[in-house]
Design an enzyme around this catalytic site. Structure first.
Site, PDB file in Angstrom:
ATOM      1  N   ALA A  70     -36.019   5.812 -23.037  1.00  0.00           N
ATOM      2  CA  ALA A  70     -34.552   6.044 -23.548  1.00  0.00           C
ATOM      3  C   ALA A  70     -34.248   4.948 -24.602  1.00  0.00           C
ATOM      4  O   ALA A  70     -34.247   3.707 -23.970  1.00  0.00           O
ATOM      5  CB  ALA A  70     -33.535   6.417 -22.493  1.00  0.00           C
ATOM      6  N   SER A  71     -34.132   5.306 -25.648  1.00  0.00           N
ATOM      7  CA  SER A  71     -33.773   4.280 -26.766  1.00  0.00           C
ATOM      8  C   SER A  71     -32.503   3.332 -26.586  1.00  0.00           C
ATOM      9  O   SER A  71     -31.571   3.959 -25.680  1.00  0.00           O
ATOM     10  CB  SER A  71     -33.871   4.598 -28.103  1.00  0.00           C
ATOM     11  OG  SER A  71     -35.271   5.362 -28.521  1.00  0.00           O
TER      12      SER A  71
END
Length: 394
Positions: free
Chosen positions: A99-100
């Site tokens: 998850a950036s």
């Protein structure tokens, strides 16, 4: 405080952190989207958090407070390692999905300049959070997202549905885009690429935008934002501050001592005065420029290589494995001179020296001075300042 209240408070804290990171207040439309699609809902119970040079497992059941803090921190969270196959030795773990960091997510969404009715193709569904934000902003019918990993695609589809969202989730090779949904106004990648796939350009309307994290064999970093022309070309500029995992179908399969350097090689010897640290592990400005100038060269450090008189060795090689160079430091402080070994039809260290000198001669340009043109025949040309000062990417 209930779990729901904790999550709401954490989301508000995340918005403040993102605003501080990007340097301006998060737009209200994205603030509402983040409140509607909490990031924590898209993370698996088992994640990996960077601790020093390695990744620590964080399980929600064993460490709920740490897990929740990671879900609402302005930092990336690794959600899969080794393409879903955990190694026997934790030291062999490498991230394959994450998850950036929310700040880069918001910055990229802002860069897309979305308005009502904009049709978006996302490459790399991952957890599905970015697709949820897009669907909240634009509506399900205007969002298509493609994920190569069947397990990730299925999980993202399920999570999206649980929150009432139903964008088109396609399990397939992101290089191919998704032709049934064309033409798109925007194509955005959440994985880095070394080349812009032709399908992305073909499926984007004239005047539309392609936004993708960039990767070169020399350095992973930067974004490229291209506008599609009516002749099938695409052109635009780079910007800094982005590092994403490389698209799986563009990953190299090359090992230094398996594919490049062999015992029967007889390299030539020379001397250089260029400090190897000046070009490898140097600042982003240096390495980004070298990545575009050198094209197909990559490097690796080898500390304590068990070679007499060598404390550290820098390897430089071509991505096809046919040519390599080794630059040796003997451990002397302020050495000033370094032994160079080169083998193959090309002389990689000579190319590095020439590229570094070019960078100096052109005023040490950073990423924002560079651009990229993808021609209708697929040729990629990098350029400095203007398209007239260009060269083919190798």
């Amino acid at each position: 405080m209930t779990s729901q209240h904790q999550e709401q408070a954490a989301a508000r804290g995340l918005l403040r952190a993102v605003s501080q990171s990007i340097g301006y207040d998060v737009a209200a439309v994205w603030g509402r989207a983040i409140a509607a699609v909490p990031r924590a809902r898209f993370l698996p119970d088992r994640v990996w958090l960077l601790h020093g040079d390695a990744y620590d497992v964080c399980d929600r059941r064993d460490a709920p407070e740490r897990w929740l803090a990671s879900a609402y921190a302005d930092a990336p969270v690794v959600t899969q390692i080794n393409d879903g196959r955990e190694p026997d030795d934790p030291a062999d773990a490498w991230p394959s999905c994450s998850a950036s960091a929310p700040s880069i997510v918001i910055a990229m969404l802002d860069a897309l300049d979305l308005t009502a009715g904009t049709r978006v193709l996302e490459i790399g569904t991952g957890t599905g959070w970015n697709a949820a934000l897009l669907a909240h902003r634009l509506g399900d019918a205007n969002v298509v997202t493609v994920e190569v990993d069947p397990a990730l695609a299925a999980r993202a589809r399920s999570t999206l549905a649980s929150l009432g969202y139903a964008p088109t989730v396609v399990c397939g090779d992101g290089r191919l885009g998704w032709a049934p949904g064309q033409a798109y106004d925007r194509v955005v990648a959440t994985c880095s690429v070394r080349r812009i796939p032709p399908a992305w350009i073909a499926q984007t309307r004239t005047g539309g935008t392609i936004l993708a994290p960039w990767d070169s064999p020399w350095i992973c970093g930067g974004l490229v934002q291209l506008t599609v022309g009516d002749d099938g070309s695409a052109a635009g500029r780079y910007s800094p501050d982005s590092a994403f995992m490389l698209m799986r179908t563009q990953r190299p399969d090359l090992l230094l001592f398996r594919d490049v350097v062999h015992d029967d090689h007889q390299p030539t010897e020379s001397v250089t005065t260029l400090d190897p640290w000046s070009v490898a592990d140097a600042g982003v400005e240096t390495q980004f420029a070298l990545g575009l100038r050198l094209g197909d060269l990559w490097y690796a450090w080898h500390h304590d290589p068990e070679v007499d008189g060598v404390a550290t060795r820098l390897w430089v090689a071509t991505t096809d494995g046919t040519s390599w160079a080794a630059v040796d430091w003997d451990g002397t402080e302020d050495a000033g001179r370094y032994t160079v070994w080169q083998h193959g039809p090309r002389r990689p260290w000579d190319e590095v020296e020439a590229a570094y000198q070019w960078w100096l001669d052109n005023g040490r340009p950073g990423p924002c001075r560079f651009g990229l043109t993808v021609r209708p025949d697929g040729e990629h040309r990098a350029w400095l300042d203007t398209t007239t000062n260009s060269w083919p990417l190798r």
